[in-house]
Design a protein around this motif. Structure first.
Motif, PDB file in Angstrom:
ATOM      1  N   ALA A  10      11.727  12.914  -2.417  1.00 25.17           N
ATOM      2  CA  ALA A  10      10.866  12.132  -1.530  1.00 25.17           C
ATOM      3  C   ALA A  10      10.206  10.984  -2.281  1.00 25.17           C
ATOM      4  CB  ALA A  10       9.793  13.026  -0.924  1.00 25.17           C
ATOM      5  N   GLU A  11      10.006   9.894  -1.571  1.00 26.07           N
ATOM      6  CA  GLU A  11       9.242   8.749  -2.064  1.00 26.07           C
ATOM      7  C   GLU A  11       8.234   8.409  -0.980  1.00 26.07           C
ATOM      8  OE1 GLU A  11      10.045   4.249  -3.851  1.00 26.07           O
ATOM      9  OE2 GLU A  11      11.678   5.372  -2.962  1.00 26.07           O
ATOM     10  N   THR A  12       6.971   8.156  -1.370  1.00 21.20           N
ATOM     11  CA  THR A  12       5.926   7.931  -0.372  1.00 21.20           C
ATOM     12  C   THR A  12       5.317   6.536  -0.496  1.00 21.20           C
ATOM     13  OG1 THR A  12       4.169   8.820  -1.777  1.00 21.20           O
ATOM     14  CG2 THR A  12       5.354  10.391  -0.377  1.00 21.20           C
ATOM     15  N   PHE A  13       4.737   6.077   0.613  1.00 17.84           N
ATOM     16  CA  PHE A  13       4.136   4.750   0.690  1.00 17.84           C
ATOM     17  C   PHE A  13       2.893   4.833   1.568  1.00 17.84           C
ATOM     18  CE2 PHE A  13       8.737   4.640   0.854  1.00 17.84           C
ATOM     19  CZ  PHE A  13       9.085   3.843  -0.221  1.00 17.84           C
ATOM     20  N   TYR A  14       1.825   4.195   1.147  1.00 18.51           N
ATOM     21  CA  TYR A  14       0.612   4.073   1.965  1.00 18.51           C
ATOM     22  C   TYR A  14       0.756   2.840   2.839  1.00 18.51           C
ATOM     23  CZ  TYR A  14      -4.280   3.239   3.217  1.00 18.51           C
ATOM     24  OH  TYR A  14      -5.443   3.019   3.908  1.00 18.51           O
ATOM     25  N   ILE A  15       0.472   2.968   4.131  1.00 21.22           N
ATOM     26  CA  ILE A  15       0.602   1.856   5.074  1.00 21.22           C
ATOM     27  C   ILE A  15      -0.809   1.358   5.431  1.00 21.22           C
ATOM     28  CG2 ILE A  15       1.627   1.065   7.243  1.00 21.22           C
ATOM     29  CD1 ILE A  15       3.689   2.183   5.275  1.00 21.22           C
ATOM     30  N   ALA A  16      -1.328   0.455   4.616  1.00 23.79           N
ATOM     31  CA  ALA A  16      -2.699  -0.028   4.792  1.00 23.79           C
ATOM     32  C   ALA A  16      -2.891  -0.728   6.130  1.00 23.79           C
ATOM     33  CB  ALA A  16      -3.065  -0.960   3.641  1.00 23.79           C
ATOM     34  N   ALA A  17      -1.889  -1.465   6.582  1.00 21.23           N
ATOM     35  CA  ALA A  17      -2.025  -2.248   7.812  1.00 21.23           C
ATOM     36  C   ALA A  17      -2.230  -1.376   9.051  1.00 21.23           C
ATOM     37  CB  ALA A  17      -0.795  -3.136   8.005  1.00 21.23           C
ATOM     38  N   GLN A  18      -1.764  -0.132   9.011  1.00 22.91           N
ATOM     39  CA  GLN A  18      -1.914   0.767  10.161  1.00 22.91           C
ATOM     40  C   GLN A  18      -3.058   1.772   9.971  1.00 22.91           C
ATOM     41  OE1 GLN A  18       1.836   2.588  11.219  1.00 22.91           O
ATOM     42  NE2 GLN A  18       2.933   0.664  10.980  1.00 22.91           N
ATOM     43  N   SER A  19      -3.635   1.794   8.785  1.00 17.86           N
ATOM     44  CA  SER A  19      -4.698   2.749   8.479  1.00 17.86           C
ATOM     45  C   SER A  19      -6.061   2.204   8.888  1.00 17.86           C
ATOM     46  CB  SER A  19      -4.697   3.066   6.980  1.00 17.86           C
ATOM     47  OG  SER A  19      -3.485   3.696   6.622  1.00 17.86           O
ATOM     48  N   GLN A  20      -6.976   3.125   9.156  1.00 15.89           N
ATOM     49  CA  GLN A  20      -8.358   2.777   9.476  1.00 15.89           C
ATOM     50  C   GLN A  20      -9.261   3.748   8.709  1.00 15.89           C
ATOM     51  OE1 GLN A  20      -7.777   3.298  13.728  1.00 15.89           O
ATOM     52  NE2 GLN A  20      -7.993   1.094  14.042  1.00 15.89           N
ATOM     53  N   PRO A  21      -9.466   3.487   7.405  1.00 17.33           N
ATOM     54  CA  PRO A  21     -10.231   4.419   6.572  1.00 17.33           C
ATOM     55  C   PRO A  21     -11.619   4.741   7.123  1.00 17.33           C
ATOM     56  CG  PRO A  21      -9.136   2.789   5.206  1.00 17.33           C
ATOM     57  CD  PRO A  21      -8.947   2.365   6.635  1.00 17.33           C
ATOM     58  N   GLU A  22     -12.288   3.759   7.747  1.00 22.67           N
ATOM     59  CA  GLU A  22     -13.626   3.994   8.283  1.00 22.67           C
ATOM     60  C   GLU A  22     -13.597   4.999   9.449  1.00 22.67           C
ATOM     61  OE1 GLU A  22     -11.601   0.854  10.529  1.00 22.67           O
ATOM     62  OE2 GLU A  22     -11.941   1.121   8.378  1.00 22.67           O
ATOM     63  N   GLN A  23     -12.412   5.191  10.034  1.00 21.37           N
ATOM     64  CA  GLN A  23     -12.246   6.170  11.118  1.00 21.37           C
ATOM     65  C   GLN A  23     -11.447   7.393  10.639  1.00 21.37           C
ATOM     66  OE1 GLN A  23     -10.595   4.101  14.504  1.00 21.37           O
ATOM     67  NE2 GLN A  23     -12.347   2.729  14.662  1.00 21.37           N
ATOM     68  N   HIS A  24     -11.342   7.544   9.335  1.00 19.78           N
ATOM     69  CA  HIS A  24     -10.632   8.678   8.728  1.00 19.78           C
ATOM     70  C   HIS A  24      -9.182   8.757   9.200  1.00 19.78           C
ATOM     71  CE1 HIS A  24     -14.489   9.939   7.189  1.00 19.78           C
ATOM     72  NE2 HIS A  24     -14.970   9.854   8.412  1.00 19.78           N
ATOM     73  N   LYS A  25      -8.521   7.609   9.213  1.00 22.14           N
ATOM     74  CA  LYS A  25      -7.113   7.545   9.600  1.00 22.14           C
ATOM     75  C   LYS A  25      -6.341   6.861   8.473  1.00 22.14           C
ATOM     76  CE  LYS A  25      -3.909   5.594  12.981  1.00 22.14           C
ATOM     77  NZ  LYS A  25      -3.746   4.646  14.085  1.00 22.14           N
ATOM     78  N   PHE A  26      -5.536   7.651   7.777  1.00 27.11           N
ATOM     79  CA  PHE A  26      -4.746   7.167   6.647  1.00 27.11           C
ATOM     80  C   PHE A  26      -3.276   7.381   6.983  1.00 27.11           C
ATOM     81  CE2 PHE A  26      -8.901   8.389   5.192  1.00 27.11           C
ATOM     82  CZ  PHE A  26      -9.274   7.350   4.353  1.00 27.11           C
ATOM     83  N   VAL A  27      -2.527   6.283   7.068  1.00 29.79           N
ATOM     84  CA  VAL A  27      -1.129   6.336   7.506  1.00 29.79           C
ATOM     85  C   VAL A  27      -0.207   6.218   6.288  1.00 29.79           C
ATOM     86  CG1 VAL A  27       0.629   5.267   8.968  1.00 29.79           C
ATOM     87  CG2 VAL A  27      -1.765   5.331   9.727  1.00 29.79           C
ATOM     88  N   PHE A  28       0.739   7.141   6.216  1.00 30.37           N
ATOM     89  CA  PHE A  28       1.705   7.168   5.121  1.00 30.37           C
ATOM     90  C   PHE A  28       3.120   7.184   5.680  1.00 30.37           C
ATOM     91  CE2 PHE A  28      -2.145   9.119   3.556  1.00 30.37           C
ATOM     92  CZ  PHE A  28      -2.313   8.543   2.313  1.00 30.37           C
ATOM     93  N   ALA A  29       4.021   6.562   4.951  1.00 36.03           N
ATOM     94  CA  ALA A  29       5.452   6.672   5.235  1.00 36.03           C
ATOM     95  C   ALA A  29       6.082   7.416   4.067  1.00 36.03           C
ATOM     96  CB  ALA A  29       6.086   5.296   5.388  1.00 36.03           C
ATOM     97  N   TYR A  30       7.162   8.084   4.358  1.00 38.15           N
ATOM     98  CA  TYR A  30       7.902   8.761   3.294  1.00 38.15           C
ATOM     99  C   TYR A  30       9.393   8.619   3.564  1.00 38.15           C
ATOM    100  CZ  TYR A  30       7.882  12.509   6.795  1.00 38.15           C
ATOM    101  OH  TYR A  30       8.007  13.223   7.956  1.00 38.15           O
ATOM    102  N   THR A  31      10.134   8.436   2.488  1.00 35.42           N
ATOM    103  CA  THR A  31      11.585   8.383   2.577  1.00 35.42           C
ATOM    104  C   THR A  31      12.138   9.624   1.899  1.00 35.42           C
ATOM    105  OG1 THR A  31      11.626   5.972   2.628  1.00 35.42           O
ATOM    106  CG2 THR A  31      13.665   7.089   1.959  1.00 35.42           C
TER     107      THR A  31
END
Length: 124
Positions: A10-31
């Motif tokens: 697996a390889e992972t990536f943080y998707i900052a453009a879709q995340s909303q840290p102030e709302q406790h929403k952290f979006v990740f992609a993985y291949t």
């Protein structure tokens, strides 16, 4: 069929453009890459995931195939796909297994090794 003949990475990536840290929403992609090192054709039938965030919240996900497919892999063939997960914390883990079948329709389980989802540079 020897399940260890199927290699999963697996390889992972943080998707900052879709995340909303102030709302406790952290979006990740993985291949995920699945490599068939056996001498026979195999097919991925189902998946099971255990997703754990830094607060200990666990979510289990079961389903048919991956990204809408039930890929067949010939000997020495690999298959890759990209999907995603949303966590309430900036760090978490994923692990699980695939249910696969060999060319005699015998089902077997292949482990998906634990991998980390984390914001870049949050962990040393």
């Amino acid at each position: 069929m020897n399940p260890s003949a199927i290699e999963v990475s697996a390889e992972t990536f943080y998707i900052a453009a879709q995340s909303q840290p102030e709302q406790h929403k952290f979006v990740f992609a993985y291949t995920i890459r699945i490599q068939n090192n056996s001498l026979e054709k195999v097919q991925l039938l189902r998946r099971h995931w255990l997703i754990t965030d830094a607060n200990g919240l666990q979510v289990e996900v079961d389903g048919e195939g991956v990204v809408g497919e039930q890929p067949e892999l010939a000997p020495n063939e690999s298959y890759s796909y990209t999907s995603g997960a949303v966590l309430e914390t900036p760090v978490g883990t994923m692990q699980g297994h695939y249910i696969m079948q060999d060319n005699k329709r015998n089902e077997f389980q292949v482990a998906i090794p634990l991998f980390r989802l984390a914001l870049p540079n949050i962990l040393n």
